[in-house]
Design a protein around this motif. Structure first.
Motif, PDB file in Angstrom:
ATOM      1  N   VAL A 169      32.767  -4.134  41.302  1.00 37.69           N
ATOM      2  CA  VAL A 169      32.868  -3.822  39.877  1.00 37.69           C
ATOM      3  C   VAL A 169      34.222  -4.342  39.397  1.00 37.69           C
ATOM      4  CG1 VAL A 169      33.027  -1.962  38.188  1.00 37.69           C
ATOM      5  CG2 VAL A 169      31.376  -1.806  40.057  1.00 37.69           C
ATOM      6  N   ASP A 170      34.166  -5.223  38.417  1.00 38.84           N
ATOM      7  CA  ASP A 170      35.393  -5.767  37.834  1.00 38.84           C
ATOM      8  C   ASP A 170      35.907  -4.737  36.824  1.00 38.84           C
ATOM      9  OD1 ASP A 170      37.250  -7.059  36.286  1.00 38.84           O
ATOM     10  OD2 ASP A 170      35.912  -8.646  35.590  1.00 38.84           O
ATOM     11  N   ALA A 171      36.904  -3.988  37.254  1.00 42.18           N
ATOM     12  CA  ALA A 171      37.359  -2.864  36.426  1.00 42.18           C
ATOM     13  C   ALA A 171      37.882  -3.316  35.068  1.00 42.18           C
ATOM     14  CB  ALA A 171      38.435  -2.085  37.182  1.00 42.18           C
ATOM     15  N   VAL A 187      25.257  -0.827  40.902  1.00 47.19           N
ATOM     16  CA  VAL A 187      26.121   0.246  41.413  1.00 47.19           C
ATOM     17  C   VAL A 187      25.281   1.367  42.015  1.00 47.19           C
ATOM     18  CG1 VAL A 187      27.705   2.087  40.696  1.00 47.19           C
ATOM     19  CG2 VAL A 187      28.041  -0.238  39.850  1.00 47.19           C
ATOM     20  N   ALA A 188      24.188   1.710  41.336  1.00 45.14           N
ATOM     21  CA  ALA A 188      23.384   2.862  41.762  1.00 45.14           C
ATOM     22  C   ALA A 188      22.808   2.701  43.164  1.00 45.14           C
ATOM     23  CB  ALA A 188      22.268   3.110  40.759  1.00 45.14           C
ATOM     24  N   VAL A 189      22.494   1.464  43.563  1.00 47.68           N
ATOM     25  CA  VAL A 189      21.852   1.265  44.875  1.00 47.68           C
ATOM     26  C   VAL A 189      22.864   0.963  45.993  1.00 47.68           C
ATOM     27  CG1 VAL A 189      19.731   0.402  43.818  1.00 47.68           C
ATOM     28  CG2 VAL A 189      21.478  -1.231  44.551  1.00 47.68           C
ATOM     29  N   SER A 190      24.140   0.979  45.673  1.00 44.12           N
ATOM     30  CA  SER A 190      25.134   0.499  46.647  1.00 44.12           C
ATOM     31  C   SER A 190      25.519   1.542  47.685  1.00 44.12           C
ATOM     32  CB  SER A 190      26.409   0.066  45.912  1.00 44.12           C
ATOM     33  OG  SER A 190      26.101  -1.039  45.140  1.00 44.12           O
ATOM     34  N   ASP A 191      25.980   1.036  48.810  1.00 42.20           N
ATOM     35  CA  ASP A 191      26.470   1.911  49.871  1.00 42.20           C
ATOM     36  C   ASP A 191      27.992   1.884  49.941  1.00 42.20           C
ATOM     37  OD1 ASP A 191      23.781   2.459  50.871  1.00 42.20           O
ATOM     38  OD2 ASP A 191      23.785   0.312  51.215  1.00 42.20           O
ATOM     39  N   LEU A 192      28.567   0.934  49.229  1.00 38.50           N
ATOM     40  CA  LEU A 192      30.025   0.821  49.146  1.00 38.50           C
ATOM     41  C   LEU A 192      30.324   0.094  47.842  1.00 38.50           C
ATOM     42  CD1 LEU A 192      32.710   1.129  50.821  1.00 38.50           C
ATOM     43  CD2 LEU A 192      32.320  -1.194  51.616  1.00 38.50           C
ATOM     44  N   VAL A 193      31.278   0.610  47.079  1.00 37.94           N
ATOM     45  CA  VAL A 193      31.610  -0.039  45.801  1.00 37.94           C
ATOM     46  C   VAL A 193      33.072  -0.462  45.849  1.00 37.94           C
ATOM     47  CG1 VAL A 193      31.746   0.213  43.291  1.00 37.94           C
ATOM     48  CG2 VAL A 193      29.954   1.424  44.552  1.00 37.94           C
ATOM     49  N   ASP A 194      33.302  -1.722  45.551  1.00 42.28           N
ATOM     50  CA  ASP A 194      34.669  -2.238  45.536  1.00 42.28           C
ATOM     51  C   ASP A 194      35.104  -2.408  44.080  1.00 42.28           C
ATOM     52  OD1 ASP A 194      37.053  -3.455  46.013  1.00 42.28           O
ATOM     53  OD2 ASP A 194      36.206  -5.368  46.686  1.00 42.28           O
ATOM     54  N   LEU A 195      36.081  -1.632  43.653  1.00 39.06           N
ATOM     55  CA  LEU A 195      36.600  -1.773  42.281  1.00 39.06           C
ATOM     56  C   LEU A 195      37.745  -2.765  42.327  1.00 39.06           C
ATOM     57  CD1 LEU A 195      36.903   1.937  41.074  1.00 39.06           C
ATOM     58  CD2 LEU A 195      34.925   0.444  41.010  1.00 39.06           C
ATOM     59  N   ALA A 208      32.982   6.446  35.919  1.00 41.71           N
ATOM     60  CA  ALA A 208      31.666   5.935  35.492  1.00 41.71           C
ATOM     61  C   ALA A 208      30.832   5.521  36.708  1.00 41.71           C
ATOM     62  CB  ALA A 208      31.851   4.745  34.550  1.00 41.71           C
ATOM     63  N   VAL A 209      31.488   4.921  37.691  1.00 41.10           N
ATOM     64  CA  VAL A 209      30.789   4.506  38.917  1.00 41.10           C
ATOM     65  C   VAL A 209      30.304   5.736  39.676  1.00 41.10           C
ATOM     66  CG1 VAL A 209      31.175   3.487  41.209  1.00 41.10           C
ATOM     67  CG2 VAL A 209      31.896   2.254  39.157  1.00 41.10           C
ATOM     68  N   GLU A 210      31.144   6.757  39.734  1.00 40.61           N
ATOM     69  CA  GLU A 210      30.753   7.964  40.465  1.00 40.61           C
ATOM     70  C   GLU A 210      29.569   8.656  39.792  1.00 40.61           C
ATOM     71  OE1 GLU A 210      33.930  10.601  41.430  1.00 40.61           O
ATOM     72  OE2 GLU A 210      32.539  11.934  42.519  1.00 40.61           O
ATOM     73  N   GLN A 218      34.291   4.453  47.373  1.00 37.78           N
ATOM     74  CA  GLN A 218      34.867   3.424  46.488  1.00 37.78           C
ATOM     75  C   GLN A 218      36.137   2.853  47.124  1.00 37.78           C
ATOM     76  OE1 GLN A 218      35.564   4.874  42.510  1.00 37.78           O
ATOM     77  NE2 GLN A 218      33.524   5.784  42.341  1.00 37.78           N
ATOM     78  N   LEU A 219      36.226   1.529  47.109  1.00 37.55           N
ATOM     79  CA  LEU A 219      37.453   0.862  47.540  1.00 37.55           C
ATOM     80  C   LEU A 219      38.179   0.399  46.289  1.00 37.55           C
ATOM     81  CD1 LEU A 219      36.029  -1.663  50.169  1.00 37.55           C
ATOM     82  CD2 LEU A 219      37.042   0.574  50.643  1.00 37.55           C
ATOM     83  N   ARG A 220      39.452   0.198  46.382  1.00 36.62           N
ATOM     84  CA  ARG A 220      40.196  -0.392  45.262  1.00 36.62           C
ATOM     85  C   ARG A 220      40.973  -1.571  45.817  1.00 36.62           C
ATOM     86  NH1 ARG A 220      42.152   4.708  41.563  1.00 36.62           N
ATOM     87  NH2 ARG A 220      40.091   5.642  41.441  1.00 36.62           N
TER      88      ARG A 220
END
Ligand SMILES: Nc1nc2c(ncn2[C@@H]2O[C@H](COP(=O)(O)OP(=O)(O)OP(=O)(O)O)[C@@H](O)[C@H]2O)c(=O)[nH]1
Length: 385
Positions: A169-171, A187-195, A208-210, A218-220
């Motif tokens: 996700v491009d913050a 985002v909804a189907v992901s197992d890991l989200v990288d912001l 919003a992602v949560e 979530q990674l940053r």
């Protein structure tokens, strides 16, 4: 009628998924990680990071882009040659349109490619030239149908299994995209989200992602600076409960926003840098809301190297890449993806960047579009992600 047929096929495929049970990784099967995320979020940057990483895997990348021309595999090749990477087993580009809704059954194009890869590998000898597969979806893809294909009962006896879905996700831009149906599903189907980095917006985007996916960590990161060990071998569906949760999120037919279009531009004549810069500046200044993404590999007059252009809304930049090879046709390819592009004279004004004339073709002759219905829907969307 066609829609009804696709829905029936999809219901059937979900039924087939029904008894699949948790995905048990086995050393004999090749893991697949889906890398997804909206346009310009940083997927190719992440794929390049993995390809040039020191993890001991031979990674095969399956690329899928919207539009008639593919740019990403050139961008991957650029990085690979710069890093002299040994971890890449190759890049396969799927050109038959969007992978998530191509073919009779959504996602069936992927099935055909995986079968073919095994066939070719087996024909070449007992050892496959790759032991990990990354699928980079297009920025407008719904990963759900691909996940459903990989969870089908038939896949349980294939040489592959789905290890997990990583979304980026491009913050900086996540809150402004119009009609973010695709972005939300990704985002909804992901197992890991990288912001990706954007200190100002990070907290809002994280919330919003949560709200869309409460279980994915979530990674940053900045420019995908994350080790392959964090992304690969997630074993995300090793338990029945984890599989059920994601299966529910991945359900439903692939839906695409009808308001986003893609224009592919090509030129065989080398472009003038000054004309190109003015053209890009005009796009960035006048249409940054509408232009979600620009990317291209271009041939400039008097320049022995490729010129790479990347743009996400108003942030557009270009830089010199590798040299054109001897005998290679020096042609420019650029794609522009966005909203309300029909009013822009993109073909004509892009072609004018190759001409000698002082004056450039105007980007638009229609003036500003009147506000349209989808913008209201977009405002609704902006509130959500
Ligand atoms: N500021 C910033 N820029 C980034 C980051 N990651 C990638 N970029 C830049 O964003 C642009 C788009 O990156 P890509 O990796 O091509 O994005 P993508 O998701 O593959 O884009 P699509 O091909 O449109 O799907 C490039 O100019 C990258 O250098 C990041 O973490 N921070």
């Amino acid at each position: 009628m066609q829609r009804l047929r696709i829905r029936r096929i999809e219901e059937k495929s979900l039924e087939l998924c029904g008894g699949g049970g948790a995905q048990q990784p086995s050393p004999a099967r090749i893991p697949i990680t889906i890398i997804t995320g909206f346009l310009g979020s940083g997927k190719t940057t992440l794929v390049n990071r993995i390809l040039t990483g020191d993890h001991g895997h031979r990674v095969l990348v399956i690329e899928n882009e919207i539009g008639a021309i593919s740019i990403d595999h050139h961008l991957i090749d650029e990085e690979r040659s710069a890093a002299a990477s040994a971890s890449s087993a190759g890049v396969v580009v799927l050109k038959n349109g969007c992978m998530c809704c191509s073919g009779e059954t959504p996602g069936s194009e992927l099935e055909r490619v995986l079968d073919k890869l095994l066939e070719i590998g087996m024909a070449a000898g007992a050892i496959l030239p790759f032991d990990y597969v990354l699928i980079e979806t297009s920025g407008l893809a719904d990963p759900g149908p691909l996940m459903q294909v990989l969870w089908r009962r038939e896949m349980a006896t294939s040489g592959f299994y789905l290890d997990g879905v990583v979304s980026i996700v491009d913050a900086a831009h996540a809150m402004r995209h119009l009609r973010p149906a695709e972005a939300e599903k990704q985002v909804a189907v992901s197992d890991l989200v990288d912001l990706s980095d954007s200190p100002g917006a990070l907290e809002d985007v994280s919330r919003a992602v949560e709200a869309l996916n409460a279980t994915a960590p979530q990674l940053r990161t900045s420019h995908a600076l994350v080790g392959a060990a964090t992304l690969l071998h997630l074993r995300a569906y090793a338990s029945d409960s984890a599989l059920e949760l994601r299966r529910a999120a991945a359900g439903g037919a692939a839906s695409h926003s009808p308001y986003v279009s893609c224009v592919s531009l090509e030129s065989r004549a080398p472009l003038r840098l000054d004309a190109l810069q003015s053209w890009l500046r005009a796009l960035a200044e006048d249409r940054s809301d509408d232009v979600y993404r620009i990317k291209g590999v271009l041939a400039l007059r008097g320049e022995p190297r490729r010129f790479i252009v990347h743009g996400v809304h108003a942030q557009i930049h270009g830089f010199a890449g590798s040299e054109w090879r001897d005998g290679e046709p020096r042609a420019s390819s650029l794609v522009v993806i966005g909203h309300r592009l029909e009013g822009l004279r993109l073909d004509e004004s892009f072609a004018a960047c190759a001409s000698d004339g002082e004056s450039q073709a105007a980007l638009t002759d229609a003036g500003e579009c009147a506000p349209c219905e989808e913008e209201e829907a977009a405002a609704e969307g902006k509130k959500r992600l």
